[in-house]
Design an enzyme around this catalytic site. Sequence first.
Site, PDB file in Angstrom:
ATOM      1  CE  LYS A   1      -4.395   1.056   0.062  1.00  0.00           C
ATOM      2  NZ  LYS A   1      -5.579   0.334  -0.427  1.00  0.00           N
TER       3      LYS A   1
ATOM      4  CG  ASP B   1      -7.416   3.378  -0.734  1.00  0.00           C
ATOM      5  OD1 ASP B   1      -7.907   2.244  -0.665  1.00  0.00           O
ATOM      6  OD2 ASP B   1      -7.463   4.172   0.221  1.00  0.00           O
TER       7      ASP B   1
HETATM    8  P1  NDP Z   1     -13.007   7.824  -2.649  1.00  0.00           P
HETATM    9  O1  NDP Z   1     -11.962   8.827  -2.413  1.00  0.00           O
HETATM   10  O2  NDP Z   1     -13.558   7.662  -4.026  1.00  0.00           O
HETATM   11  O3  NDP Z   1     -14.261   8.100  -1.677  1.00  0.00           O
HETATM   12  C1  NDP Z   1     -14.105   8.121  -0.302  1.00  0.00           C
HETATM   13  C2  NDP Z   1     -15.421   8.505   0.339  1.00  0.00           C
HETATM   14  O4  NDP Z   1     -15.323   8.331   1.734  1.00  0.00           O
HETATM   15  C3  NDP Z   1     -15.776   9.966   0.118  1.00  0.00           C
HETATM   16  O5  NDP Z   1     -17.164  10.118   0.104  1.00  0.00           O
HETATM   17  C4  NDP Z   1     -15.147  10.626   1.342  1.00  0.00           C
HETATM   18  O6  NDP Z   1     -15.734  11.879   1.705  1.00  0.00           O
HETATM   19  C5  NDP Z   1     -15.432   9.600   2.411  1.00  0.00           C
HETATM   20  N1  NDP Z   1     -14.414   9.707   3.452  1.00  0.00           N
HETATM   21  C6  NDP Z   1     -13.077   9.614   3.288  1.00  0.00           C
HETATM   22  N2  NDP Z   1     -12.444   9.803   4.472  1.00  0.00           N
HETATM   23  C7  NDP Z   1     -13.424  10.028   5.369  1.00  0.00           C
HETATM   24  C8  NDP Z   1     -13.417  10.298   6.757  1.00  0.00           C
HETATM   25  N3  NDP Z   1     -12.264  10.360   7.442  1.00  0.00           N
HETATM   26  N4  NDP Z   1     -14.622  10.460   7.369  1.00  0.00           N
HETATM   27  C9  NDP Z   1     -15.782  10.388   6.675  1.00  0.00           C
HETATM   28  N5  NDP Z   1     -15.847  10.150   5.357  1.00  0.00           N
HETATM   29  C10 NDP Z   1     -14.688   9.961   4.715  1.00  0.00           C
HETATM   30  O7  NDP Z   1     -12.428   6.449  -2.100  1.00  0.00           O
HETATM   31  P2  NDP Z   1     -12.924   4.952  -2.391  1.00  0.00           P
HETATM   32  O8  NDP Z   1     -14.385   4.937  -2.602  1.00  0.00           O
HETATM   33  O9  NDP Z   1     -12.018   4.381  -3.412  1.00  0.00           O
HETATM   34  O10 NDP Z   1     -12.564   4.219  -1.009  1.00  0.00           O
HETATM   35  C11 NDP Z   1     -13.489   4.069   0.062  1.00  0.00           C
HETATM   36  C12 NDP Z   1     -13.050   2.946   0.974  1.00  0.00           C
HETATM   37  O11 NDP Z   1     -12.983   1.717   0.241  1.00  0.00           O
HETATM   38  C13 NDP Z   1     -11.668   3.102   1.608  1.00  0.00           C
HETATM   39  O12 NDP Z   1     -11.690   2.505   2.880  1.00  0.00           O
HETATM   40  C14 NDP Z   1     -10.775   2.294   0.679  1.00  0.00           C
HETATM   41  O13 NDP Z   1      -9.582   1.868   1.324  1.00  0.00           O
HETATM   42  C15 NDP Z   1     -11.704   1.127   0.379  1.00  0.00           C
HETATM   43  N6  NDP Z   1     -11.393   0.356  -0.811  1.00  0.00           N
HETATM   44  C16 NDP Z   1     -11.327   0.943  -2.044  1.00  0.00           C
HETATM   45  C17 NDP Z   1     -11.064   0.194  -3.160  1.00  0.00           C
HETATM   46  C18 NDP Z   1     -11.080   0.782  -4.522  1.00  0.00           C
HETATM   47  O14 NDP Z   1     -11.002   0.008  -5.491  1.00  0.00           O
HETATM   48  N7  NDP Z   1     -11.208   2.092  -4.697  1.00  0.00           N
HETATM   49  C19 NDP Z   1     -10.771  -1.250  -3.067  1.00  0.00           C
HETATM   50  C20 NDP Z   1     -10.973  -1.800  -1.724  1.00  0.00           C
HETATM   51  C21 NDP Z   1     -11.241  -1.004  -0.665  1.00  0.00           C
HETATM   52  P3  NDP Z   1     -14.945  13.251   1.418  1.00  0.00           P
HETATM   53  O15 NDP Z   1     -15.112  13.500  -0.047  1.00  0.00           O
HETATM   54  O16 NDP Z   1     -15.624  14.244   2.280  1.00  0.00           O
HETATM   55  O17 NDP Z   1     -13.507  13.008   1.816  1.00  0.00           O
END
Ligand code: NDP
Length: 446
Positions: free
Chosen positions: A126, A166
């Site tokens: 990562k 991510d």
């Molecule tokens: P994005 O950046 O596309 O979206 C993240 C979302 O989560 C946004 O809506 C963001 O809101 C919110 N968020 C982020 N940090 C926080 C926080 N501290 N508190 C509240 N809301 C938060 O990321 P992904 O959708 O790609 O990832 C989401 C999760 O899925 C993560 O845990 C990631 O590790 C996991 N994941 C992702 C994969 C992928 O293929 N993308 C694969 C496997 C797991 P805001 O815009 O306000 O920051």
Amino acid sequence: MLQYVEKVYDSVVEKDPGQPEFHQAVKEVFNNLAPALEKHPIYRKNKILERIIEPERQIIFRVPWVDDDDEIQVSRGFRVQFNSAIGPYKGGLRFHPSVYIGIIKFLGFEQIFKNSLTGLPMGGAKGGSDFDPKGKSEMEVMRFCQSFMTELYRHVGPETDVPAGDIGVGGREIGYLYGQYKQLVNRSDGVLTGKGLEYGGSLIRPEATGYGSVYFAKEMLKVRGEEIKGKICTVSGSGNVAQYTVEKLNQLGAKVVTLSDSDGSIYDPDGISGEKFKYVLELKQIKRGRIKEYAEEFNVEYRPNKRPWDIKCELAFPSATENEIEREDAQTLVDNGVIAVCEGANMPSTNEAIDIFLEAGIAFGPGKAANAGGVATSGLEMAQNAMRISWSREEVDKRLHEIMVNIHKTAYEISNIYGDPGNYVLGANIGGFRKVADAMIAQGHW
Ligand code: NDP
């Protein structure tokens, strides 16, 4: 926990005291390993636990970049290459101000077991940066990505380490990173996944984590004689994983009533579908706006600084970030009659919350199994790049679906073998661990 496992866990905390997220991830895995270690003494003899908690390599680097006011800014970059026993390092990059070595290590550690569960030959890694893409101009994001890759390129490669997206790293960032990599090495190799379709990306990769999470939920429900159709669902986040979780749930006839971001959540009892869902995609992928705007546009409730977990639902899909379901949230979900919780995000439930779900006997899909569809489809992107071909949407989706069914089967069967049927946390941890441990033993002591 077996006394020996506890001792190894204590050594992790002692060596790196300032990394609570990493400790939490190790504890979650170690909690389940005692029976496997007792059954197979060879793991203890080969000091697998002591070796597996130590990354093979950690790289921390300076990322200087120039903002739009001509000021030099300095961010910090990370790549933790945790374990390559079963294949080249593989795992995403996260750009978020909360990123430090403890977050990257927790995510890299999870990735080892997740990648193993997919059945594809990928090791765990990562990386990321404390750079915050939110509010930055297009050019600032590009300059940052170029500077980040100017150091990272030395450590990655299609046979060595293949990063992906991510939090904060989507198609736009992958494009800028890939462009810079090519400038530096003069090679078009598949060094990153999540690439655009025009330059080596795979169909279904953007959708894969969300779709995969719903496929996993479907399998868990099938075991209980239930189905997705007609269920009320809460989803947190509104980024990549959340968006395609909602799309697949809509396709399968469920009703999704919440989304969130780091400022708050929206509650739409009529369901986020059709034109409203299209609005979310446009709002988040193109306008890069806030979820509050959805509430204003469609005149529904906006709940500042609130997560979705107090809204009554049958299925919950935490898809935002770590530790977003705490003990009280878990209790509320259970009290409100939730049937299944499926982790699209990495470690969204605290260990206390997981205990509540397991004690209540609901179907609980841990992230390392439930969200493995993203990295699995990245593995499919690597395969297509290596063969210089592109599979159709249907072909990739079929393979993704098969992989999710297999991960469920593995976790379920192992939970049965170890006497706790339906405990997917146990099944995923032991299932992911054994393949890596066996590969480490086969390759000698390194
Ligand atoms: P994005 O950046 O596309 O979206 C993240 C979302 O989560 C946004 O809506 C963001 O809101 C919110 N968020 C982020 N940090 C926080 C926080 N501290 N508190 C509240 N809301 C938060 O990321 P992904 O959708 O790609 O990832 C989401 C999760 O899925 C993560 O845990 C990631 O590790 C996991 N994941 C992702 C994969 C992928 O293929 N993308 C694969 C496997 C797991 P805001 O815009 O306000 O920051």
